[in-house]
Design a protein around this motif. Sequence first.
Motif, mmCIF file in Angstrom:
data_model
loop_
_atom_site.group_PDB
_atom_site.id
_atom_site.type_symbol
_atom_site.label_atom_id
_atom_site.label_comp_id
_atom_site.label_asym_id
_atom_site.label_seq_id
_atom_site.Cartn_x
_atom_site.Cartn_y
_atom_site.Cartn_z
ATOM 1 N N TYR A 89 -4.734 -4.898 -3.421
ATOM 2 C CA TYR A 89 -4.206 -4.402 -2.143
ATOM 3 C C TYR A 89 -4.873 -5.013 -0.918
ATOM 4 C CZ TYR A 89 -2.207 -0.834 -5.171
ATOM 5 O OH TYR A 89 -1.515 -0.184 -6.163
ATOM 6 N N PHE A 90 -6.131 -5.417 -1.050
ATOM 7 C CA PHE A 90 -6.902 -5.895 0.090
ATOM 8 C C PHE A 90 -7.567 -7.230 -0.220
ATOM 9 C CE2 PHE A 90 -6.990 -1.234 0.203
ATOM 10 C CZ PHE A 90 -6.478 -0.995 1.468
ATOM 11 N N THR A 91 -7.622 -8.096 0.778
ATOM 12 C CA THR A 91 -8.249 -9.396 0.623
ATOM 13 C C THR A 91 -9.732 -9.354 0.992
ATOM 14 O OG1 THR A 91 -6.144 -10.350 1.310
ATOM 15 C CG2 THR A 91 -8.011 -11.840 1.263
ATOM 16 N N THR A 92 -10.067 -8.577 2.037
ATOM 17 C CA THR A 92 -11.439 -8.565 2.558
ATOM 18 C C THR A 92 -11.876 -7.135 2.904
ATOM 19 O OG1 THR A 92 -10.671 -8.781 4.841
ATOM 20 C CG2 THR A 92 -11.117 -10.840 3.644
ATOM 21 N N LYS A 93 -13.166 -6.980 3.145
ATOM 22 C CA LYS A 93 -13.712 -5.694 3.628
ATOM 23 C C LYS A 93 -13.100 -5.363 4.987
ATOM 24 C CE LYS A 93 -17.847 -7.312 3.504
ATOM 25 N NZ LYS A 93 -19.274 -7.475 3.751
ATOM 26 N N GLU A 94 -12.947 -6.377 5.845
ATOM 27 C CA GLU A 94 -12.367 -6.177 7.172
ATOM 28 C C GLU A 94 -10.990 -5.534 7.057
ATOM 29 O OE1 GLU A 94 -13.853 -8.949 6.137
ATOM 30 O OE2 GLU A 94 -15.461 -9.294 7.588
ATOM 31 N N GLU A 95 -10.219 -6.027 6.099
ATOM 32 C CA GLU A 95 -8.866 -5.508 5.913
ATOM 33 C C GLU A 95 -8.894 -4.033 5.492
ATOM 34 O OE1 GLU A 95 -5.011 -6.524 3.181
ATOM 35 O OE2 GLU A 95 -6.392 -8.178 3.609
ATOM 36 N N LYS B 242 0.847 -1.203 0.000
ATOM 37 C CA LYS B 242 0.000 0.000 0.000
ATOM 38 C C LYS B 242 0.881 1.251 0.000
ATOM 39 C CE LYS B 242 -3.340 -2.702 2.523
ATOM 40 N NZ LYS B 242 -2.518 -3.909 2.483
ATOM 41 N N ASN B 243 0.460 2.244 -0.776
ATOM 42 C CA ASN B 243 1.230 3.484 -0.889
ATOM 43 C C ASN B 243 0.331 4.678 -0.578
ATOM 44 O OD1 ASN B 243 -0.382 3.868 -3.211
ATOM 45 N ND2 ASN B 243 1.111 2.800 -4.487
ATOM 46 N N LYS B 244 0.857 5.884 -0.778
ATOM 47 C CA LYS B 244 0.111 7.110 -0.473
ATOM 48 C C LYS B 244 -1.187 7.204 -1.276
ATOM 49 C CE LYS B 244 1.587 9.948 2.674
ATOM 50 N NZ LYS B 244 0.771 10.063 3.863
ATOM 51 N N LYS B 245 -1.152 6.769 -2.519
ATOM 52 C CA LYS B 245 -2.367 6.831 -3.347
ATOM 53 C C LYS B 245 -3.460 5.942 -2.772
ATOM 54 C CE LYS B 245 -0.622 8.292 -7.814
ATOM 55 N NZ LYS B 245 -0.450 7.989 -9.219
ATOM 56 N N VAL B 246 -3.090 4.748 -2.341
ATOM 57 C CA VAL B 246 -4.053 3.821 -1.739
ATOM 58 C C VAL B 246 -4.603 4.449 -0.452
ATOM 59 C CG1 VAL B 246 -4.370 1.537 -0.693
ATOM 60 C CG2 VAL B 246 -2.945 1.795 -2.731
ATOM 61 N N GLU B 247 -3.722 5.054 0.321
ATOM 62 C CA GLU B 247 -4.145 5.732 1.549
ATOM 63 C C GLU B 247 -5.172 6.823 1.236
ATOM 64 O OE1 GLU B 247 -2.012 8.703 4.674
ATOM 65 O OE2 GLU B 247 -0.951 6.820 4.279
ATOM 66 N N ALA C 295 -11.165 -3.714 13.566
ATOM 67 C CA ALA C 295 -10.911 -2.292 13.293
ATOM 68 C C ALA C 295 -11.261 -1.464 14.527
ATOM 69 C CB ALA C 295 -11.728 -1.825 12.086
ATOM 70 N N TRP C 296 -12.368 -1.806 15.187
ATOM 71 C CA TRP C 296 -12.767 -1.077 16.397
ATOM 72 C C TRP C 296 -11.719 -1.228 17.494
ATOM 73 C CZ3 TRP C 296 -15.395 2.826 17.939
ATOM 74 C CH2 TRP C 296 -15.612 3.016 19.315
ATOM 75 N N LYS C 297 -11.078 -2.406 17.574
ATOM 76 C CA LYS C 297 -10.047 -2.652 18.600
ATOM 77 C C LYS C 297 -8.886 -1.672 18.441
ATOM 78 C CE LYS C 297 -8.089 -5.505 21.751
ATOM 79 N NZ LYS C 297 -7.127 -4.620 22.389
ATOM 80 N N ILE C 298 -8.570 -1.309 17.206
ATOM 81 C CA ILE C 298 -7.503 -0.324 16.957
ATOM 82 C C ILE C 298 -7.893 1.011 17.584
ATOM 83 C CG2 ILE C 298 -6.299 0.993 15.167
ATOM 84 C CD1 ILE C 298 -6.712 -1.527 13.320
ATOM 85 N N ILE C 299 -9.149 1.407 17.408
ATOM 86 C CA ILE C 299 -9.648 2.655 17.992
ATOM 87 C C ILE C 299 -9.679 2.552 19.512
ATOM 88 C CG2 ILE C 299 -11.696 4.146 18.234
ATOM 89 C CD1 ILE C 299 -12.328 3.528 15.300
ATOM 90 N N GLU D 36 -9.775 -2.056 8.649
ATOM 91 C CA GLU D 36 -8.620 -2.055 9.556
ATOM 92 C C GLU D 36 -7.561 -1.070 9.056
ATOM 93 O OE1 GLU D 36 -7.184 -6.074 9.902
ATOM 94 O OE2 GLU D 36 -9.163 -6.771 10.552
ATOM 95 N N TYR D 37 -7.328 -1.076 7.757
ATOM 96 C CA TYR D 37 -6.314 -0.193 7.168
ATOM 97 C C TYR D 37 -6.695 1.278 7.351
ATOM 98 C CZ TYR D 37 -3.409 2.153 3.709
ATOM 99 O OH TYR D 37 -2.532 3.009 3.088
ATOM 100 N N ILE D 38 -7.935 1.627 7.012
ATOM 101 C CA ILE D 38 -8.398 3.019 7.157
ATOM 102 C C ILE D 38 -8.255 3.468 8.607
ATOM 103 C CG2 ILE D 38 -10.442 4.520 7.081
ATOM 104 C CD1 ILE D 38 -11.480 2.734 4.782
ATOM 105 N N THR D 39 -8.668 2.599 9.525
ATOM 106 C CA THR D 39 -8.625 2.927 10.954
ATOM 107 C C THR D 39 -7.188 3.110 11.423
ATOM 108 O OG1 THR D 39 -10.650 1.638 11.262
ATOM 109 C CG2 THR D 39 -9.382 2.167 13.237
#
Length: 199
Positions: free
Chosen positions: A55-61, A13-18, A121-125, A64-67
Motif C-alpha cells: 500500500y505504501f512506498t515510503t514512510k513519508e507516504e 487503500k481501504n477502511k482496513k488500511v485506514e 505531512a505537516w503541510k497538510i495540517i 501523509e496518508y494518516i494526516t
Amino acid sequence: MGRKSIDRNRKEKNKKVEQWTLALLPKLKNQELGSLTMDDLALLMNKSKSTIYQYFTTKEEIFEYITQVRVDNLNVYKTEITGEILKLDYHYETLAKILAEGAKDISSFYLKELKQHYPTAWKIIEDFLSGLLEDLKQLYTYGIQSGVFKSISVELLAKLDEYFIMQLITDDTFFVQTQKTLETTVRDYMFLKFEGLMK
C-alpha cells in the motif's frame, strides 16, 4: 539501512488500511519520528513489511496518508459552523468536540516531530489550520455583527487563535509541565474563548 521497496503498483487503500494506520497514532505520542524505520512502523502496526509495501512506498507516504485521513475527518467542522452561524444558533461545544476529536491520540511532541521530519505531512495540517483560522475570523465577525458575540476586536481574537493553533500545539514543553493532553487543552481553550464571547 533497510531495503528499498520495489517500484510496483500499489493496492488501493481501504477502511482496513485506514484503521491499522490510524492505530499507529497513540503509539507515536513520544516516538522520535526521524529515527523510525519501515521495520519499526511494521512492528507498531503489527503487520509484515511486505503487507505495508503493498500500500505504501515510503514512510513519508504513510505519514501523509494518516494526516490526510485525520484532516478529512476534521473537515466536518466547516459544515457544522456554517449551519449554526446561518441559524444564529452557534454553540462552541460543537466545534470544541470536533477539534478535540481531531486531537485525540496525538501529542504536541508528535506534531513537532512531524513538522521537523515529514514536512509534506505537516503541510497538510498547516493548510487545514490556516483554513480554520480564516473560518474562525469569519465566525467572530458574523457573530459580533449579528449580536451573538460581544463586540471584541476580531484581530485580537484571530491573533490569539493563531498563537494557540500554530505555536502552542507543537510546544511539548508546555504539555510536559502542565500534564495536559492536546485533546483536553483544545477543549479548555474553546471553552474559555467562546464562554467569554457569548453575550
